[in-house]
Design a protein around this motif. Structure first.
Motif, PDB file in Angstrom:
ATOM      1  N   VAL A  68       1.016  -1.175  -0.095  1.00 59.09           N
ATOM      2  CA  VAL A  68      -0.216  -0.041   0.329  1.00 59.09           C
ATOM      3  C   VAL A  68       0.893   1.147   0.303  1.00 59.09           C
ATOM      4  O   VAL A  68       1.786   1.353   1.317  1.00 59.09           O
ATOM      5  N   CYS A  69       0.443   2.262  -1.222  1.00 59.68           N
ATOM      6  CA  CYS A  69       1.417   3.469  -1.272  1.00 59.68           C
ATOM      7  C   CYS A  69       1.318   4.107   0.487  1.00 59.68           C
ATOM      8  O   CYS A  69      -0.013   4.681   0.751  1.00 59.68           O
ATOM      9  N   PRO A  70       2.411   4.912   0.618  1.00 62.73           N
ATOM     10  CA  PRO A  70       2.361   5.914   1.849  1.00 62.73           C
ATOM     11  C   PRO A  70       1.035   6.664   1.543  1.00 62.73           C
ATOM     12  O   PRO A  70       0.925   7.687   0.277  1.00 62.73           O
ATOM     13  N   GLY A  71       0.588   7.558   2.061  1.00 65.35           N
ATOM     14  CA  GLY A  71      -0.801   7.763   2.297  1.00 65.35           C
ATOM     15  C   GLY A  71      -1.653   7.919   2.114  1.00 65.35           C
ATOM     16  O   GLY A  71      -2.619   8.595   1.659  1.00 65.35           O
ATOM     17  N   SER A  72      -2.180   6.546   1.341  1.00 67.20           N
ATOM     18  CA  SER A  72      -3.164   6.142   0.524  1.00 67.20           C
ATOM     19  C   SER A  72      -4.084   4.907   0.969  1.00 67.20           C
ATOM     20  O   SER A  72      -4.830   4.430   0.835  1.00 67.20           O
ATOM     21  N   HIS A  73      -3.766   4.631   2.267  1.00 70.95           N
ATOM     22  CA  HIS A  73      -4.264   3.149   2.616  1.00 70.95           C
ATOM     23  C   HIS A  73      -5.710   4.418   3.822  1.00 70.95           C
ATOM     24  O   HIS A  73      -5.591   4.756   4.286  1.00 70.95           O
ATOM     25  N   LEU A  74      -6.899   3.724   3.547  1.00 70.68           N
ATOM     26  CA  LEU A  74      -8.086   3.849   3.806  1.00 70.68           C
ATOM     27  C   LEU A  74      -8.108   3.682   4.882  1.00 70.68           C
ATOM     28  O   LEU A  74      -7.728   3.114   6.523  1.00 70.68           O
ATOM     29  N   PRO A  75      -8.235   4.343   5.583  1.00 71.22           N
ATOM     30  CA  PRO A  75      -7.964   5.371   7.007  1.00 71.22           C
ATOM     31  C   PRO A  75      -9.597   4.329   7.977  1.00 71.22           C
ATOM     32  O   PRO A  75      -9.357   3.838   8.767  1.00 71.22           O
ATOM     33  N   ASP A  76     -10.639   3.962   7.197  1.00 70.20           N
ATOM     34  CA  ASP A  76     -11.856   3.303   8.397  1.00 70.20           C
ATOM     35  C   ASP A  76     -12.378   2.686   6.683  1.00 70.20           C
ATOM     36  O   ASP A  76     -12.259   3.279   6.000  1.00 70.20           O
TER      37      ASP A  76
END
Length: 127
Positions: A68-76
């Motif tokens: 997963v690219c940094p900053g692109s992870h779903l927060p929830d």
């Protein structure tokens, strides 16, 4: 594919290890199958995967956490709250196609991962 008939907050999956588990003919067409959005997300996280996206009422897409690219992870998963058959969330031709199984069958055949016993079973399966 997740089970659209479970509510968004349900964290349940079919428990195939239940005592005397058989695919009961009386449960055919019922909502007792597969896993909920939350259960798939929980199991994925325990195995090093992240939810990348959901397709309304059908699929949950996973990506290995380290990819997963940094900053692109779903927060929830909150943006996907309306992606179940509850409250008219599935306006496709299939909509609500399952019938509710009797409560005793649900308790016997579904594993609630939000409860201590269910979480322990999942942890044991991952170990």
């Amino acid at each position: 594919e997740y089970n659209r008939h479970f509510r968004f907050d349900d964290n349940v999956t079919l428990d195939c290890t239940a005592t005397n588990f058989t695919a009961e003919p009386g449960l055919a067409g019922s909502h007792v199958y597969g896993a909920s959005i939350q259960a798939l997300a929980t199991a994925a996280q325990m195995r090093g995967y992240a939810v990348a996206w959901l397709e309304r009422c059908f699929d949950l897409f996973l990506v290995r956490e380290d990819l997963v690219c940094p900053g692109s992870h779903l927060p929830d998963l909150e943006p996907f709250r309306g992606f179940t058959a509850h409250n008219g969330g599935c306006s496709d031709p299939w909509g609500w196609f399952a019938v509710a199984a009797p409560r005793h069958e649900q308790r016997h055949r579904l594993l609630d991962l939000s409860r201590p016993y269910g979480a322990a079973r999942l942890r044991a399966a991952v170990s």
